[in-house]
Scaffold this motif. Structure first.
Motif, short mmCIF file in Angstrom:
data_model
loop_
_atom_site.label_atom_id
_atom_site.label_comp_id
_atom_site.label_asym_id
_atom_site.label_seq_id
_atom_site.Cartn_x
_atom_site.Cartn_y
_atom_site.Cartn_z
N UNK A 181 0.71 -1.25 -0.38
CA UNK A 181 -0.17 -0.08 -0.08
C UNK A 181 0.75 1.42 0.04
N UNK A 182 0.20 2.50 -0.44
CA UNK A 182 1.25 3.96 -0.58
C UNK A 182 0.87 4.20 1.05
N UNK A 183 2.24 4.70 1.35
CA UNK A 183 3.09 4.76 2.87
C UNK A 183 3.29 6.28 2.51
N UNK A 184 3.25 7.25 3.63
CA UNK A 184 2.85 8.56 3.81
C UNK A 184 2.57 9.33 4.99
N UNK A 185 3.15 9.91 5.19
CA UNK A 185 3.25 10.55 6.99
C UNK A 185 2.53 11.90 6.88
N UNK A 186 2.36 12.65 7.58
CA UNK A 186 2.10 13.83 7.90
C UNK A 186 2.17 14.90 8.93
N UNK A 187 2.69 15.97 8.73
CA UNK A 187 3.91 16.54 9.62
C UNK A 187 3.02 18.04 9.39
N UNK A 188 2.58 18.41 11.16
CA UNK A 188 2.19 19.58 11.07
C UNK A 188 2.85 20.72 11.40
N UNK A 189 2.94 22.20 11.66
CA UNK A 189 4.10 23.00 11.70
C UNK A 189 4.30 22.69 13.01
N UNK A 223 3.86 27.04 4.32
CA UNK A 223 3.58 25.54 4.85
C UNK A 223 3.04 25.33 6.02
N UNK A 224 1.36 25.07 5.72
CA UNK A 224 1.03 24.64 6.97
C UNK A 224 0.40 22.83 7.70
N UNK A 225 0.85 22.61 6.45
CA UNK A 225 0.63 21.20 6.39
C UNK A 225 1.33 20.38 5.54
N UNK A 226 2.44 19.26 5.62
CA UNK A 226 3.50 19.00 5.45
C UNK A 226 3.22 17.13 4.90
N UNK A 227 3.14 17.13 3.98
CA UNK A 227 2.70 14.80 3.91
C UNK A 227 4.12 13.96 2.46
#
Length: 315
Positions: free
Chosen positions: A20-28, A61-65
């Motif tokens: 599956x697609x792997x992803x991670x989200x980072x906030x400020x 940017x407010x969010x980075x994925x």
């Protein structure tokens, strides 16, 4: 005494990190963006990134994925609060008839050929899938390499298709104030085994989605004509309705003497129906009634997604 059987839920099946697609989200608080360089949390140096385009001026940017697709490529997507520049005002309107040979036919008479990206890369994709099928489950690195080749073949097709659709939809939205399209039921059309592959390759649903959110961005209008409107069987000159119009009939002559190209005639009828609705809300199906007295033409507006800036790290 009757016995009552209690249904119990099965054990959950988790997605595989390898497939599956792997992803991670980072906030400020989880990243730092300075001087055009991005550093994620717990990293001692910025990421080596090939930017698709610079961030809009005055935005941050407010969010980075960070994500990895099936082809093994890493992407960085930044969420910013920004709006694209508004194009100049225009008064033109266009009707769009979707097809297979011609991806779209415009009411102006222009036909845009379907590039058929999947068909061009079909041999390469089939070869990669055959190689993957020969690798047994749990075959370690050999199966992983074969799966990566399949992912790359799919990614090449999807990337080229998406690029073509973006260019086409941006052009239509910039050049026209009103765009009239048909409300096609793609899910039902895919049940036709002879045309399912060609319809999937055309990606009409993604085409419509792009038109709708870009029209919202640029202050344009997208009018959707009911799927039962007889655009192909109706003469755009005198309004005569033919009883039948098989798919193999590409050109026909009306009783009034007008020679029609099937797709161009359909696009002109779609445009006329959409303009009638936009002007006074009239229905476009006088030949039949809609259940419940509902309008036979509907105009839909889909809220646009917030603009993102995508980038791909090197390596």
């Amino acid at each position: 005494m009757a016995t009552t059987h209690v249904k119990r839920a099965k054990y959950p099946t988790f997605k595989s990190r390898k497939k599956s697609r792997r992803s991670a989200e980072y906030t400020t608080s989880g990243f730092r963006f300075r001087d055009g360089r991005l550093t994620l949390a717990k990293m001692d140096r910025p990421l080596d990134i090939v930017w698709s385009r610079p961030l809009p001026e005055g935005t941050s940017p407010s969010t980075v994925t960070v994500s990895q697709d099936a082809a093994g490529r890493w992407f960085v997507s930044m969420l910013c609060d920004d709006r694209p520049a508004m194009p100049g005002a225009v008064n033109d309107a266009v009707g769009v008839d979707a097809g297979v040979t011609s991806l779209v036919t415009l009411s102006t008479g222009e036909k845009i050929t379907n590039p058929k990206h999947e068909r061009k890369d079909r041999e390469r994709l089939a070869k990669a899938q055959r190689a993957l099928s020969r690798k047994a489950e749990g075959d370690g690195s050999n199966r992983a390499k074969a799966r990566l080749e399949v992912g790359r073949a799919h990614a090449r097709i999807a990337d080229r298709r998406r690029d073509f659709l973006h260019k086409l939809t941006t052009r239509l939205v910039r050049e026209n104030q009103t765009i009239v399209i048909e409300d096609l039921t793609v899910r039902n059309m895919l049940k036709n085994r002879k045309l399912a592959r060609a319809i999937s390759d055309s990606s009409w649903t993604e085409l419509r989605s792009m038109l709708e959110y870009k029209a919202e961005w640029y202050g344009r209008e997208v009018v959707t004509v009911d799927r039962w409107f007889p655009s192909s069987k109706l003469c755009s000159t005198c309004g005569t309705l033919r009883s039948r119009m098989p798919l193999n009939v590409r050109e026909w002559t009306c009783a009034c003497g007008t020679a029609h190209d099937r797709d161009v005639n359909a696009a002109r009828n779609i445009l006329a129906a959409g303009l009638a609705v936009a002007a006074c809300g009239d229905g476009v199906r006088p030949q039949r009634n809609t259940p419940g007295g509902q309008s036979s033409v509907k105009q839909e507006v889909v809220p646009p997604p917030r603009p993102r800036t995508a980038a791909r790290p090197r390596g």
